[in-house]
Write a protein that holds these residues in place. Sequence first.
Motif, PDB file in Angstrom:
ATOM      1  N   LEU A  44     -54.040-111.023 -17.491  1.00  0.00           N
ATOM      2  CA  LEU A  44     -55.194-110.991 -19.269  1.00  0.00           C
ATOM      3  C   LEU A  44     -55.851-111.441 -18.658  1.00  0.00           C
ATOM      4  O   LEU A  44     -57.258-110.201 -19.753  1.00  0.00           O
ATOM      5  CB  LEU A  44     -54.330-112.190 -19.811  1.00  0.00           C
ATOM      6  N   LEU A  69     -58.711-108.663 -20.615  1.00  0.00           N
ATOM      7  CA  LEU A  69     -59.060-108.631 -21.930  1.00  0.00           C
ATOM      8  C   LEU A  69     -60.748-107.847 -22.169  1.00  0.00           C
ATOM      9  O   LEU A  69     -61.071-107.252 -22.882  1.00  0.00           O
ATOM     10  CB  LEU A  69     -59.604-109.997 -21.532  1.00  0.00           C
ATOM     11  N   LEU A  71     -60.986-104.779 -23.049  1.00  0.00           N
ATOM     12  CA  LEU A  71     -59.785-103.807 -24.185  1.00  0.00           C
ATOM     13  C   LEU A  71     -61.477-104.567 -25.470  1.00  0.00           C
ATOM     14  O   LEU A  71     -61.607-103.869 -25.938  1.00  0.00           O
ATOM     15  CB  LEU A  71     -58.501-103.658 -24.761  1.00  0.00           C
ATOM     16  N   SER A  96     -64.793-105.299 -27.276  1.00  0.00           N
ATOM     17  CA  SER A  96     -65.588-104.211 -27.868  1.00  0.00           C
ATOM     18  C   SER A  96     -66.962-105.026 -26.472  1.00  0.00           C
ATOM     19  O   SER A  96     -67.322-105.258 -26.144  1.00  0.00           O
ATOM     20  CB  SER A  96     -65.965-104.446 -29.115  1.00  0.00           C
ATOM     21  N   VAL A  97     -67.615-103.635 -26.049  1.00  0.00           N
ATOM     22  CA  VAL A  97     -68.232-103.405 -25.112  1.00  0.00           C
ATOM     23  C   VAL A  97     -70.018-104.352 -25.653  1.00  0.00           C
ATOM     24  O   VAL A  97     -70.866-105.071 -25.110  1.00  0.00           O
ATOM     25  CB  VAL A  97     -69.204-102.188 -24.793  1.00  0.00           C
ATOM     26  N   LEU A 109     -58.728-102.460 -11.850  1.00  0.00           N
ATOM     27  CA  LEU A 109     -56.676-102.224 -11.880  1.00  0.00           C
ATOM     28  C   LEU A 109     -56.618-101.009 -10.455  1.00  0.00           C
ATOM     29  O   LEU A 109     -55.204-101.193 -10.202  1.00  0.00           O
ATOM     30  CB  LEU A 109     -57.045-101.476 -12.976  1.00  0.00           C
ATOM     31  N   VAL A 154     -58.904 -88.612 -25.927  1.00  0.00           N
ATOM     32  CA  VAL A 154     -57.883 -87.828 -25.683  1.00  0.00           C
ATOM     33  C   VAL A 154     -58.002 -88.182 -24.272  1.00  0.00           C
ATOM     34  O   VAL A 154     -56.140 -88.454 -24.389  1.00  0.00           O
ATOM     35  CB  VAL A 154     -57.829 -86.523 -26.101  1.00  0.00           C
ATOM     36  N   VAL A 188     -53.515 -88.857 -22.377  1.00  0.00           N
ATOM     37  CA  VAL A 188     -53.059 -87.687 -21.362  1.00  0.00           C
ATOM     38  C   VAL A 188     -52.166 -88.157 -19.813  1.00  0.00           C
ATOM     39  O   VAL A 188     -51.749 -87.985 -19.399  1.00  0.00           O
ATOM     40  CB  VAL A 188     -54.047 -86.521 -20.902  1.00  0.00           C
ATOM     41  N   PHE A 225     -52.775 -97.267 -27.998  1.00  0.00           N
ATOM     42  CA  PHE A 225     -53.779 -98.216 -28.069  1.00  0.00           C
ATOM     43  C   PHE A 225     -55.078 -98.134 -27.767  1.00  0.00           C
ATOM     44  O   PHE A 225     -55.882 -98.228 -28.039  1.00  0.00           O
ATOM     45  CB  PHE A 225     -52.985 -99.218 -27.366  1.00  0.00           C
ATOM     46  N   ILE A 226     -54.754 -97.302 -26.717  1.00  0.00           N
ATOM     47  CA  ILE A 226     -56.466 -98.007 -25.433  1.00  0.00           C
ATOM     48  C   ILE A 226     -57.185 -96.322 -26.372  1.00  0.00           C
ATOM     49  O   ILE A 226     -58.004 -96.961 -26.719  1.00  0.00           O
ATOM     50  CB  ILE A 226     -56.299 -97.010 -24.622  1.00  0.00           C
ATOM     51  N   MET A 259     -58.561 -98.682 -29.253  1.00  0.00           N
ATOM     52  CA  MET A 259     -59.763 -99.330 -28.636  1.00  0.00           C
ATOM     53  C   MET A 259     -61.229 -98.454 -28.876  1.00  0.00           C
ATOM     54  O   MET A 259     -61.914 -98.771 -28.723  1.00  0.00           O
ATOM     55  CB  MET A 259     -58.911 -99.966 -27.944  1.00  0.00           C
ATOM     56  N   ASP A 307     -64.812 -98.610 -30.693  1.00  0.00           N
ATOM     57  CA  ASP A 307     -66.029 -99.494 -30.004  1.00  0.00           C
ATOM     58  C   ASP A 307     -66.829 -98.436 -29.233  1.00  0.00           C
ATOM     59  O   ASP A 307     -67.766 -98.563 -29.370  1.00  0.00           O
ATOM     60  CB  ASP A 307     -65.069 -99.722 -28.606  1.00  0.00           C
ATOM     61  N   THR A 316     -57.713-108.822 -30.599  1.00  0.00           N
ATOM     62  CA  THR A 316     -58.141-108.028 -29.040  1.00  0.00           C
ATOM     63  C   THR A 316     -57.229-108.736 -28.977  1.00  0.00           C
ATOM     64  O   THR A 316     -55.855-108.423 -27.829  1.00  0.00           O
ATOM     65  CB  THR A 316     -59.084-108.070 -28.431  1.00  0.00           C
ATOM     66  N   LEU A 320     -53.166-106.806 -27.190  1.00  0.00           N
ATOM     67  CA  LEU A 320     -52.737-107.162 -26.002  1.00  0.00           C
ATOM     68  C   LEU A 320     -51.626-107.602 -26.080  1.00  0.00           C
ATOM     69  O   LEU A 320     -50.998-107.076 -24.898  1.00  0.00           O
ATOM     70  CB  LEU A 320     -54.444-107.799 -25.190  1.00  0.00           C
ATOM     71  N   LEU A 343     -51.681 -99.150 -16.522  1.00  0.00           N
ATOM     72  CA  LEU A 343     -53.007 -99.074 -16.980  1.00  0.00           C
ATOM     73  C   LEU A 343     -53.244 -98.848 -15.919  1.00  0.00           C
ATOM     74  O   LEU A 343     -55.035 -98.347 -14.734  1.00  0.00           O
ATOM     75  CB  LEU A 343     -54.284 -99.958 -17.799  1.00  0.00           C
TER      76      LEU A 343
END
Lengths: 286, 270
Positions: free
Chosen positions: A105, A109, A112, A114-115, A169, B151, B155, B201-202, B205, B209, B252, B256, B269
């Motif tokens: 998480l 977090l 995701l 916002s930058v 990741l 996109v 994919v 979802f990604i 977001m 953003d 968020t 999440l 991910l």
Amino acid sequence: MATATRPNTTTYELKLALPLALFFCAFFLAPLAILFFVSLHTDPSMSKMGVAQYWKFLSDPFSIGVLLRTLWIGVEVSVLCLLLGLPMAWIYMRASGWMQSVLMLVVLLPLLTSVVVRTFAWIVILGRQGIVNSTLFALGFIETPLRLLYTESGMIVALAQVQMPLMVLPLVTALSRLDPNLLDASAALGAGQWRTFSKVVLPLTLPGIIAGCLLTYAASITAFITQTLVGGGQMLFMPMYIYQQSSTLNNWPFAAAISIIFLCAVLAVVSLFNALGRLSSGYTHS
Amino acid sequence: MTRQRSSLEAVSFHVTMWVLAASCFLLLVLPTLVVIIVSFTSGFSLKFPPPGYSFRWYSALLDAWQLHFAAANSLKVAAGTTGLSVLLGVAASLAIARSETWKARVLDSLFMSPLVLPALAFGLAALMFFSVMGLSVSPLTLVIGHVVVCVPYVVRTTVAALAQLNPALLESSASLGASNFYTLRRITLPLIAPGIMAGAFIAFMSSFDNVPVSLFLRDARTDMLPIRMWQDLEGKLDVTIAAVSGVMIAITIAALVIMERVAGLSRRLR
């Protein structure tokens, strides 16, 4: 082969990709072609063709400096992310179930959020009345607030935080593929922790390291928001340079030429990473 | 002697790893916490720690119509982008997943390339393209630009979900007489749905953003939230932005946690 003669049920026809392929041709490749075409004009009113814009960029020490500085901050951010992200991924693999969820998480977090929000946090932390300055002041280390915002090191740390998930990741993926028996074997053969880490873990996670470095590198050199808000107006990087020339000065041919040069530089770095990735995955499979 | 040296060696290794991982943890968590705390300040500056606590900036948010307008635009564009990305992306993923032909490989690289290329250069290219075509900027041009950069996420997760699909299921469905379309509808799509959802979802977001593409393709009528916030921060260090950030962080975290439950987001991910 037997599978070739059987009616194919597990793969779909390639023509299903046609809509997206056409979409990319029309709205991705064609714009890039037009960008290149615009860059081949010698003056902002676009009356004459020529490579003058490229010559203008490549013969100007200021512009070259902007390009090199931009490519260099990517290196600094990637190294910092790797230095902190690899131990994080290492601890993640050793953590118990619920702790893994918490760590995941914590990693996801920022990815995701916002930058602008993430960058805003660094303005609060590094500002004159921010957390770093008030802590140092309370401890008596400083008399007057340090200038941390709008410095290169402040920006590198902020960029590293913003891009850290992109490093952690792939590293978690690479480490989870590592056979734990190899670590035991290394220990049984008398290697210490450091030696096992450098001789067994690092080489085997190299594809993950390269993937993580590529992602953090590509993201940090184009991180317009963090570069402008934490880096400030003193330091100019390629994204802001492109934006200034196109939107503020309306010099489309020069902005296009800068974009093409930036694209080519990034492509060169990406192919270098990909070549390294192929080499390293050959190494781990052998 | 060797025992002592090896234990010292192990201790130094573990201490180094834990210290670095803890710094990484703090680096990841601290900024979010700081924003949340500072958004409840009762003062007029971003001073940390705040002089007192209140909800005043959150109530100020209710009257910030410029931010409402920008947020509504961003939501509309993100919804359109996600819909189009899923439609085009899932079809393309079905075609290129599990295929080793060179055409499929080339298409895969093409569809992934917006992830590594500087999006700002693409934003400028898209602006030039639309002005050459004689199209003025509108929500539609924004959606088109966003789809190109969003996109790839759809994919990527859909191809990964398809790669994990057991081919025996598809073969048995076919051998039991199901048509390809029936198998797609009843077997393939339900099984890859979590992967599609994670990608959608990604994509949502990252469209919500997006700055580098919106920067060139929006105008005053299509103001976008992240750009509005960026411009507010460049001009003055506004505490209202802290309250906006607080709201966005809360949304968020909720999204999440839900996506982790529904689609196993973190596994998709990696």
